[in-house]
Each structure stands twice: as C-alpha cells, then as structure tokens.
Design a protein around this motif. Structure first.
Motif, short mmCIF file in Angstrom:
data_model
loop_
_atom_site.label_atom_id
_atom_site.label_comp_id
_atom_site.label_asym_id
_atom_site.label_seq_id
_atom_site.Cartn_x
_atom_site.Cartn_y
_atom_site.Cartn_z
N SER A 91 0.80 -1.23 0.00
CA SER A 91 0.00 0.00 0.00
C SER A 91 0.83 1.27 0.00
O SER A 91 0.41 2.29 -0.55
N ASP A 92 2.00 1.24 0.59
CA ASP A 92 2.83 2.44 0.68
C ASP A 92 3.73 2.56 -0.55
O ASP A 92 4.56 1.69 -0.79
N ARG A 150 -9.49 2.42 -6.95
CA ARG A 150 -8.10 2.35 -6.49
C ARG A 150 -7.38 3.69 -6.67
O ARG A 150 -6.17 3.78 -6.49
#
Length: 317
Positions: A83-84, A205
């Motif tokens: 995610s990062d 997203r």
C-alpha cells in the motif's frame, strides 16, 4: 520445492522486507529443479488461464515461460500489493538489484525466480532490458495514477505490456524488429482493452486510465466517473476508444500469420481474447460504469476450440 515448503524454509526477508510473504528469499539457494517447481506452482495457482495459454506453445519452451511469468507476477505484486508507494518502490529497486545479480553474478542468486530465470536467459540470450522495462513501469505506477493522453498510455504500455510479447517472441526464436513492432501493437491494445474494461475498479483504487484529453473532447469529467453517471458523451468517448483499440489489435494481429503455426495459434488466441473484451464492452452499450464487462464462458470455449484447431494444424501440416 513447493511454494509452501519454500516458505517454511525461508529465513528473513533480505532485501524484500515488507513484501508479500510468499515471496521470501530462502536462506539456502534452491536447486534448479526446486526453483522450476516453485515458478510452475506460482504460475498455475495465480493465473487460471496459464495452463490454457501455455498449452498452445511448443512443449520445450513451457518451463521458460513459467519462469518468465513468475518474474512478472512477483514484480507486479511487489508494486501493486504494497500500500505504501515508498515501500513498493524500495522493493522494486531491490528486485531490480536481484535481476542485475542474475545477469552479472548468477551464482549468488538465491530467490527461486532468478535461479530458474537464469536458465532461460542463458538458453535464449534474453536481453536484460526486457525484464528491466517491466520494473520501470511498476515504479511509475507508484507516482503516476492519471493519464492525460493516449500517447501517455502508449508510452506506459511500452514498458508495462510490450516487453511480455517480445519475451514470447524471443524465447520462441524470433528476433526480427518487424515482428516485435507488430507484437507491441497487440500487447498495447490488450493493455488498453483491460483499462477500458476496468474503469470502475481502477477508479476505486484512485487510478484513471481514460485519457484526459479525450475526456475533455467528449465532455466527460472525473466526477462523472466517480458518481457512475453514464451519458451520451461517455458513450461516444468509449465508442471512440474501443474503435481505436480494435484497429490497433487487428493491425498487430497480422503477426499470427508470420510465425510458425503453433506460436501463431497462441498469438491469435490472445488477439481474439482482446477482441472478446472489446465485444463485451460494446455489447453492454459501452456502459462500463454500470458493471464490469465480462467475456462469457461460451465465448471463451469457442476461442479455445479455435486455438486448438490452429495448434493441431501446426503440428500435422
């Protein structure tokens, strides 16, 4: 060594820290056979159509495509399943370093992907650039989420999609640039077809692959996509994009008649698969905001039957 056994024996994360757990680097270098098994299990468990696609390829090159697929799968997941963005970029850089090691000091490679991939690289003299360009695209994904022109999408596809087609050609013994350019058209068109199919999923997203200049031309806004508002303007936008994509797909599809019949059957299957996605978009009136267009099971069966006929002709002609 299966994926499960591999994970049981993996100690630490090495340079792939914070990545998906199944991609850990083992403390000891696996044998070539263990590495091949790992790649085969990854390919067949993560992509239900992999068996189908490789069935139409010559038997002797299938293990090479399993290692290539495993490389692509891990690369994609390192960029997409973290995610990062900063962490994802660091993981992709580390994976790129392992790719360099595979070329420059292969005896030091411990990850099963690179142990298996080394055999493919040596057997077919595969250029490092084709693998590296994929990583460049996944790095770009961490910083660029919206595209403002079809030209930008073409540039992105040059790294994110086209190397895969060129790897297929390369491993099958085709090095002509004329064939590579046709393959690029097919791969780019397949990438675009997937973008047009997944407008809602990408929006969720935080991504938008519909080209901004075309949206402006037809009077479509980002807010309209967020709110799932289908209009005549959106219809015209999608109709135009589908038409351009189909033309590119068919132009590149000429490659199927310029290679051996077995490979040609595989390439034609991919081309027709792209057509089927575009047909599905058109069949629901270009309203990709209402639901994701899907290719029916019957359509898939007909595509496979046609590809099987092509393969049999190649084997016995």
């Amino acid at each position: 060594m299966s994926v499960a056994t591999f994970n049981e024996h993996a100690l630490g994360w090495d340079s792939l820290g914070d990545g998906p757990a199944e991609y850990r680097t083992p403390a000891e270098r696996p044998s070539l056979e263990q590495a091949k098994v790992w790649c085969r299990e990854l390919a067949t468990s993560h992509y239900e159509n992999f068996h189908v696609a490789t069935f139409f390829l010559p038997k002797q090159v299938k293990p090479h495509f399993e290692s290539i697929y495993a490389y692509c799968r891990v690369s994609d997941d390192l960029g997409d399943e973290v995610s990062d963005p900063q962490t994802a970029t660091r993981l992709l850089d580390a994976w790129g370093g392992m790719l360099d090691e595979c070329y420059e000091a292969p005896e030091r490679s411990r990850h099963p992907v690179f142990v298996a991939l080394r055999e493919t690289i040596v057997a077919h003299d595969v250029p490092r650039e084709l693998f590296a360009r994929l990583l460049q695209a996944f790095r770009q994904d961490q910083v660029k989420t919206h595209f403002e022109s079809l030209g930008e999408l073409m540039d992105y596809s040059r790294d994110s999609a086209n190397p895969v087609g060129r790897l297929v050609l390369w491993v099958c013994g085709y090095r002509e640039e004329s064939l590579g350019l046709l393959s690029d058209k097919v791969c780019t068109a397949l990438q675009l077809a997937n973008f047009w199919q997944d407008v809602v999923e990408d929006d969720e997203r935080g991504r938008r692959y519909l080209p901004g200049d075309a949206m402006l031309q037809y009077g479509v806004t980002d807010a309209q996509i967020h709110e799932r508002v289908f209009t005549a303007e959106f219809w015209r936008l999608m109709q135009s994009l589908v038409e351009q994509t189909r033309m590119m797909l068919h132009d590149g599809g000429r490659i199927s008649g310029l290679v051996d019949k077995e490979l040609g059957a595989t390439l034609e299957l991919f081309r027709k698969g792209g057509d089927a996605i575009l047909d599905a978009i058109e069949a629901q009136g270009f309203d990709v905001l209402r639901q994701r267009p899907e290719v029916s099971k019957g359509k898939k069966a007909r595509l496979l039957a046609g590809a099987l006929v092509g393969k049999m002709r190649g084997m016995f002609s």
